[in-house]
Design an enzyme around this catalytic site. Structure first.
Site, mmCIF file in Angstrom:
data_model
loop_
_atom_site.group_PDB
_atom_site.id
_atom_site.type_symbol
_atom_site.label_atom_id
_atom_site.label_comp_id
_atom_site.label_asym_id
_atom_site.label_seq_id
_atom_site.Cartn_x
_atom_site.Cartn_y
_atom_site.Cartn_z
ATOM 1 N N HIS A 1 0.806 -1.225 0.000
ATOM 2 C CA HIS A 1 0.000 0.000 0.000
ATOM 3 C C HIS A 1 0.838 1.275 0.000
ATOM 4 O O HIS A 1 0.336 2.359 0.295
ATOM 5 C CB HIS A 1 -0.957 -0.011 1.193
ATOM 6 C CG HIS A 1 -1.933 -1.140 1.137
ATOM 7 N ND1 HIS A 1 -2.582 -1.631 2.263
ATOM 8 C CD2 HIS A 1 -2.372 -1.892 0.098
ATOM 9 C CE1 HIS A 1 -3.369 -2.629 1.906
ATOM 10 N NE2 HIS A 1 -3.253 -2.810 0.607
ATOM 11 N N PRO B 1 -4.597 -11.344 17.963
ATOM 12 C CA PRO B 1 -5.350 -11.462 19.217
ATOM 13 C C PRO B 1 -6.746 -12.049 19.024
ATOM 14 O O PRO B 1 -7.293 -12.667 19.931
ATOM 15 C CB PRO B 1 -5.442 -10.015 19.713
ATOM 16 C CG PRO B 1 -4.327 -9.296 19.029
ATOM 17 C CD PRO B 1 -4.198 -9.952 17.691
ATOM 18 N N CYS C 1 4.857 14.689 -13.213
ATOM 19 C CA CYS C 1 6.037 14.005 -13.754
ATOM 20 C C CYS C 1 6.289 12.665 -13.081
ATOM 21 O O CYS C 1 7.184 11.917 -13.491
ATOM 22 C CB CYS C 1 7.276 14.894 -13.659
ATOM 23 S SG CYS C 1 7.896 15.141 -11.963
ATOM 24 N N ALA D 1 1.425 -9.510 18.547
ATOM 25 C CA ALA D 1 2.636 -9.877 17.815
ATOM 26 C C ALA D 1 3.888 -9.569 18.625
ATOM 27 O O ALA D 1 4.872 -10.310 18.573
ATOM 28 C CB ALA D 1 2.685 -9.128 16.485
ATOM 29 N N THR E 1 -3.080 -8.949 10.970
ATOM 30 C CA THR E 1 -3.978 -8.507 9.912
ATOM 31 C C THR E 1 -5.311 -9.212 10.041
ATOM 32 O O THR E 1 -5.370 -10.403 10.355
ATOM 33 C CB THR E 1 -3.388 -8.748 8.508
ATOM 34 O OG1 THR E 1 -4.366 -8.393 7.519
ATOM 35 C CG2 THR E 1 -2.965 -10.197 8.314
#
Length: 254
Positions: free
Chosen positions: A123, A218, A134, A235, A192
């Site tokens: 992302h 969790p 440009c 984590a 996630t």
């Protein structure tokens, strides 16, 4: 198998330790443990706007200053955070694997700050700025930009270097992610909810390729029943235990 948490962790650790190739998919959960707001769900409003109302090409075309004010606010918040023990555990794991790819949905740059090298940013990156004319991309890690909205050296309006709702992923990045999963022996899914596509497609892909899939979260996710091992918890607590074989003694207390 009817295993308790310790046995699940031991089994998962064995799979990770013996694998030559590991792929990791991380989401907002690992950054939330460092204090990075998700701006999704309850309490995710900013000035009465939802993230889904601001992170779109249409919103930027309508009011680029408003969109940039939100991103400037986010940059200021993220700049106050630091990588946690989960981020650092992934750095240690990378240093012990011949093939390692970190696929992240996060734009906060905490994996970079922790020291991860092989990162696929699905992302984009909030610290990247891209010219709308440009297409030049540059890095600016100042927490607060002095000019809102910023402009490129060519004079054109610049935008955040992130993927907005309704936009395709950066060219080639999803193909690299697919190849990383296919060539891996173990896929770690960390923090996630597995509901954002196309990132979530990597999980059934790993299953179809018969890779070992370990989920660290969790709460239960839509793919929890598909994975080979679900480790419930933050984590920052579980990853250091999972990859303890690769963490130097001096860092083992992280």
């Amino acid at each position: 198998m009817n295993l308790d948490m310790g046995e699940h962790l031991d089994q998962a650790r064995q799979w990770v330790q013996t694998a030559d190739s590991v792929a990791v998919l991380t989401g907002a959960g690992i950054s939330a443990e460092s204090g990075v707001p998700t701006f999704r769900g309850d309490g995710g409003l900013w000035r009465d706007f939802r993230a889904e109302d601001l992170a779109t090409p249409e919103a930027f075309e309508r009011d680029p200053k408003l969109v940039w004010e939100w991103y400037n606010f986010r940059r200021e918040l993220i700049a106050k955070t630091q990588p946690n023990s989960g981020h650092k555990a992934l750095v240690a794991l990378e240093s012990h694997k011949a093939k390692f790819t970190l696929i992240t949905q996060n734009v906060d740059g905490l994996h970079d700050l922790a020291g991860s090298k092989k990162i696929l940013k699905l992302h984009g990156d909030i610290w990247h700025i891209r010219c709308t004319k440009c297409m030049t991309v540059w890095v600016d890690r100042r927490p607060s930009l002095p000019e809102i909205p910023p402009h490129c050296q060519c004079g054109a309006l610049a935008r955040p270097g992130v993927v907005w709702f309704g936009e395709p992923l950066p060219v080639g990045v999803m193909l690299e992610a697919v190849q990383a999963v296919k060539s891996s022996q173990v896929l770690l899914i960390v923090g996630t909810s597995a509901v954002v596509y196309p990132a979530a497609e990597l999980i059934p892909l790993a299953k179809a390729e018969k890779r070992k899939i370990i989920e660290i979260n969790p709460a239960e996710t839509p793919y929890s029943e598909m994975v080979d091992c679900s480790l419930r918890g933050p984590a920052g607590e579980i990853l250091p235990r999972l990859v303890s074989f690769s963490i130097p003694q001096s860092l083992s207390s992280l």
